[in-house]
Scaffold this active site. Structure first.
Site, PDB file in Angstrom:
ATOM      1  N   ASP A  81       0.863  -1.188   0.000  1.00  0.00           N
ATOM      2  CA  ASP A  81       0.000   0.000   0.000  1.00  0.00           C
ATOM      3  C   ASP A  81       0.895   1.232   0.000  1.00  0.00           C
ATOM      4  OD1 ASP A  81      -3.203   0.387   1.380  1.00  0.00           O
ATOM      5  OD2 ASP A  81      -1.924   2.082   0.934  1.00  0.00           O
ATOM      6  N   ASP A  83       4.465   1.437  -4.049  1.00  0.00           N
ATOM      7  CA  ASP A  83       3.540   1.956  -5.054  1.00  0.00           C
ATOM      8  C   ASP A  83       3.496   0.983  -6.241  1.00  0.00           C
ATOM      9  OD1 ASP A  83       2.598   5.166  -5.545  1.00  0.00           O
ATOM     10  OD2 ASP A  83       2.448   3.733  -7.200  1.00  0.00           O
ATOM     11  N   TYR A  95     -13.990   6.828 -14.111  1.00  0.00           N
ATOM     12  CA  TYR A  95     -13.750   5.859 -13.031  1.00  0.00           C
ATOM     13  C   TYR A  95     -14.237   4.472 -13.464  1.00  0.00           C
ATOM     14  CZ  TYR A  95     -14.652   3.151  -8.869  1.00  0.00           C
ATOM     15  OH  TYR A  95     -14.705   2.120  -7.968  1.00  0.00           O
ATOM     16  N   PHE A 108      -7.012  -4.178  -4.294  1.00  0.00           N
ATOM     17  CA  PHE A 108      -7.949  -3.129  -3.866  1.00  0.00           C
ATOM     18  C   PHE A 108      -7.477  -1.728  -4.250  1.00  0.00           C
ATOM     19  CE2 PHE A 108      -8.511  -6.607  -0.845  1.00  0.00           C
ATOM     20  CZ  PHE A 108      -9.894  -6.732  -0.816  1.00  0.00           C
ATOM     21  N   ALA A 109      -6.149  -1.571  -4.358  1.00  0.00           N
ATOM     22  CA  ALA A 109      -5.606  -0.215  -4.493  1.00  0.00           C
ATOM     23  C   ALA A 109      -6.162   0.479  -5.736  1.00  0.00           C
ATOM     24  CB  ALA A 109      -4.089  -0.283  -4.582  1.00  0.00           C
ATOM     25  N   ASN A 156      -3.694   5.409 -12.504  1.00  0.00           N
ATOM     26  CA  ASN A 156      -3.735   4.712 -11.208  1.00  0.00           C
ATOM     27  C   ASN A 156      -4.493   3.394 -11.252  1.00  0.00           C
ATOM     28  OD1 ASN A 156      -2.737   6.030  -8.543  1.00  0.00           O
ATOM     29  ND2 ASN A 156      -3.288   7.685  -9.928  1.00  0.00           N
ATOM     30  N   GLY A 188      -4.694   5.061   2.563  1.00  0.00           N
ATOM     31  CA  GLY A 188      -4.734   4.047   3.624  1.00  0.00           C
ATOM     32  C   GLY A 188      -3.948   4.497   4.849  1.00  0.00           C
ATOM     33  N   LEU A 204     -21.890   9.493   0.191  1.00  0.00           N
ATOM     34  CA  LEU A 204     -23.093  10.063   0.802  1.00  0.00           C
ATOM     35  C   LEU A 204     -23.196   9.801   2.312  1.00  0.00           C
ATOM     36  CD1 LEU A 204     -25.821  11.468   0.594  1.00  0.00           C
ATOM     37  CD2 LEU A 204     -26.826   9.270  -0.030  1.00  0.00           C
TER      38      LEU A 204
HETATM   39  N1  UFG Z   1     -24.569  12.291  -3.023  1.00  0.00           N
HETATM   40  C1  UFG Z   1     -25.176  13.462  -2.614  1.00  0.00           C
HETATM   41  N2  UFG Z   1     -24.465  14.282  -1.785  1.00  0.00           N
HETATM   42  C2  UFG Z   1     -23.214  13.988  -1.337  1.00  0.00           C
HETATM   43  C3  UFG Z   1     -22.616  12.778  -1.766  1.00  0.00           C
HETATM   44  C4  UFG Z   1     -23.331  11.956  -2.601  1.00  0.00           C
HETATM   45  O1  UFG Z   1     -26.298  13.779  -2.998  1.00  0.00           O
HETATM   46  O2  UFG Z   1     -22.629  14.783  -0.602  1.00  0.00           O
HETATM   47  C5  UFG Z   1     -25.326  11.389  -3.919  1.00  0.00           C
HETATM   48  C6  UFG Z   1     -24.597  11.106  -5.215  1.00  0.00           C
HETATM   49  O3  UFG Z   1     -24.879  12.099  -6.175  1.00  0.00           O
HETATM   50  C7  UFG Z   1     -25.159   9.747  -5.575  1.00  0.00           C
HETATM   51  C8  UFG Z   1     -25.402   9.063  -4.230  1.00  0.00           C
HETATM   52  O4  UFG Z   1     -25.433  10.132  -3.271  1.00  0.00           O
HETATM   53  O5  UFG Z   1     -26.385   9.899  -6.205  1.00  0.00           O
HETATM   54  C9  UFG Z   1     -24.291   8.117  -3.841  1.00  0.00           C
HETATM   55  O6  UFG Z   1     -23.056   8.776  -4.010  1.00  0.00           O
HETATM   56  P1  UFG Z   1     -21.690   8.222  -3.440  1.00  0.00           P
HETATM   57  O7  UFG Z   1     -20.634   9.231  -3.746  1.00  0.00           O
HETATM   58  O8  UFG Z   1     -21.865   7.810  -2.035  1.00  0.00           O
HETATM   59  O9  UFG Z   1     -21.449   6.909  -4.264  1.00  0.00           O
HETATM   60  P2  UFG Z   1     -21.440   6.669  -5.861  1.00  0.00           P
HETATM   61  O10 UFG Z   1     -22.713   5.983  -6.208  1.00  0.00           O
HETATM   62  O11 UFG Z   1     -21.086   7.861  -6.626  1.00  0.00           O
HETATM   63  O12 UFG Z   1     -20.188   5.750  -6.039  1.00  0.00           O
HETATM   64  C10 UFG Z   1     -19.948   4.672  -5.212  1.00  0.00           C
HETATM   65  C11 UFG Z   1     -18.453   4.387  -5.208  1.00  0.00           C
HETATM   66  C12 UFG Z   1     -18.030   3.847  -6.501  1.00  0.00           C
HETATM   67  C13 UFG Z   1     -18.947   2.752  -6.987  1.00  0.00           C
HETATM   68  C14 UFG Z   1     -20.374   3.186  -6.955  1.00  0.00           C
HETATM   69  C15 UFG Z   1     -21.288   2.074  -7.367  1.00  0.00           C
HETATM   70  O13 UFG Z   1     -17.716   5.563  -4.908  1.00  0.00           O
HETATM   71  O14 UFG Z   1     -16.745   3.343  -6.323  1.00  0.00           O
HETATM   72  O15 UFG Z   1     -20.685   3.592  -5.669  1.00  0.00           O
HETATM   73  O16 UFG Z   1     -22.619   2.419  -7.217  1.00  0.00           O
HETATM   74  F1  UFG Z   1     -18.655   2.444  -8.234  1.00  0.00           F
END
Ligand code: UFG
Length: 334
Positions: A32, A51, A141, A73-74, A92, A37, A190
């Site tokens: 890692d 790395d 991504y 996982f990285a 990455n 991390g 979120l």
């Molecule tokens: N959201 C908000 N406000 C915030 C953060 C998020 O409204 O402050 C919304 C986003 O727009 C999205 C939902 O909450 O609609 C979930 O967002 P997250 O950032 O929690 O997660 P994502 O769905 O974007 O992405 C995550 C991972 C990815 C993975 C994906 C699969 O980060 O690695 O889930 O669904 F691919």
């Protein structure tokens, strides 16, 4: 299989899997770069700071350890950042995975477990989505991960290399004993952001988009507890040990919650009526993503135990409340 090489094992998901590998008696070496991390998150095994871009060091470490399998996982994981800085993601996530695969082949290591993502699906026509639906990512991504899956599939067709790609849906929650959890310098997820708002660390939670064609206009996601996801990884090792062939599995519960529902649940768990504000859509977001994980259940006998948004948020909240102390202590130790 006894010896497992884990890239990103000091990160959020990797550290939970390393914890479980340790419990099962595996000999674990974690590689890692500690960019996201933390040393304290490594609850078992040995950590080497390195790395994946440094191929000669990677080769040296792998030659010395001689793993039976590699868990990778990285990676960088922020959808929005990937839209702004796509090459960072291809470097990455894609190029570094290729380094790792080349080193594995040179050292004749033939078992690989890959952290893939629901983001490879983009905007599926039908929900829940199963693994046979072609990949069609809508952001760099997801593309960076889909490209690795393509490499894995080609490599597996061309040789006796075996891989498992686990397509994670929205991973959340923390270790039930509160030892490890999400600890990014900057959180974008979120649930974490909602909890940081409840804690007063953020002034308000922005709701990205309230005009989607969903039940309440906000995006829907399938939130899976990190411990259930960790179990899926352990099962893949048993499967590969039994000469299982390359396979792709979704990891989610098959039902979801809107952003507003998550906010309500977070308010309930914390008992804090934190501020929210609706704002525009976030680039690269899919309106809804739900996993059909019947393949994982049928083929690996995966039995999730924490399909409960309240529990997921509760473990994340317990963790979030002690995170500052952990981070301050670690800074103080140095
Ligand atoms: N959201 C908000 N406000 C915030 C953060 C998020 O409204 O402050 C919304 C986003 O727009 C999205 C939902 O909450 O609609 C979930 O967002 P997250 O950032 O929690 O997660 P994502 O769905 O974007 O992405 C995550 C991972 C990815 C993975 C994906 C699969 O980060 O690695 O889930 O669904 F691919």
């Amino acid at each position: 299989m006894k010896k497992i090489f884990v890239t990103g094992g000091a990160g959020y998901i990797g550290s939970h899997v390393v914890r479980d590998l340790g419990k099962k008696g595996y000999d674990v070496l974690i590689y890692d770069n500690l960019s996201t991390g933390h040393e304290w998150a490594v609850l078992s095994g040995r950590l080497v700071k390195g790395d994946l871009a440094d191929k000669s060091f990677l080769d040296e470490v792998i030659k010395d350890f001689k793993p039976d399998a590699v868990m990778h996982f990285a990676a960088l994981i922020q959808v929005e950042e990937s839209v702004r800085e796509p090459l960072k993601y291809f470097r990455n996530n894609t190029a570094n995975a290729m380094n790792l695969l080349e080193v594995m082949l040179e050292n004749r290591i033939k078992n690989f477990i890959f952290s893939s993502t629901a983001a490879v699906y983009g905007i599926p026509d039908k929900l829940p989505v199963n693994e046979d639906v072609p990949m069609n990512p809508t952001n760099p991504y997801g593309e960076s991960k889909a490209m690795v899956e393509q490499m894995l599939s080609d490599l597996s067709n061309a040789s006796d290399f075996n891989y498992i790609a686990l397509r994670y849906f929205n991973v959340a929650g923390a270790d039930s004993q509160g030892r490890i959890g999400q600890a990014y310098k900057e959180s974008t997820h979120l649930i974490t952001r909602a909890l940081k708002t409840a804690k007063g660390e953020l002034p308000k939670l922005l709701i990205f988009g309230a005009d989607y064609m969903t039940s309440d206009g906000t995006c829907i996601r399938d939130y899976i507890h990190v411990d259930d996801l960790s179990v899926a990884h352990i099962l893949t090792l048993d499967y590969l040990s039994d000469n299982g062939k390359s396979r792709v599995f979704n990891c989610g519960y098959g039902h979801g919650y809107s952003v507003r529902e998550v906010v309500q649940a977070a308010k309930k768990v914390t008992g804090i009526d934190f501020r929210t504000e609706e704002t525009g859509r976030r680039d690269g977001d899919s309106p809804a993503l739900l996993a059909d994980s019947s393949r994982l259940k049928a083929e690996l006998n995966w039995k999730p135990k924490h399909d409960d948004l309240g529990y997921i948020i509760k473990t994340a909240w317990e963790w979030e409340k002690k995170l500052d102390t952990i981070l301050n202590k670690c800074t103080g130790d140095k």
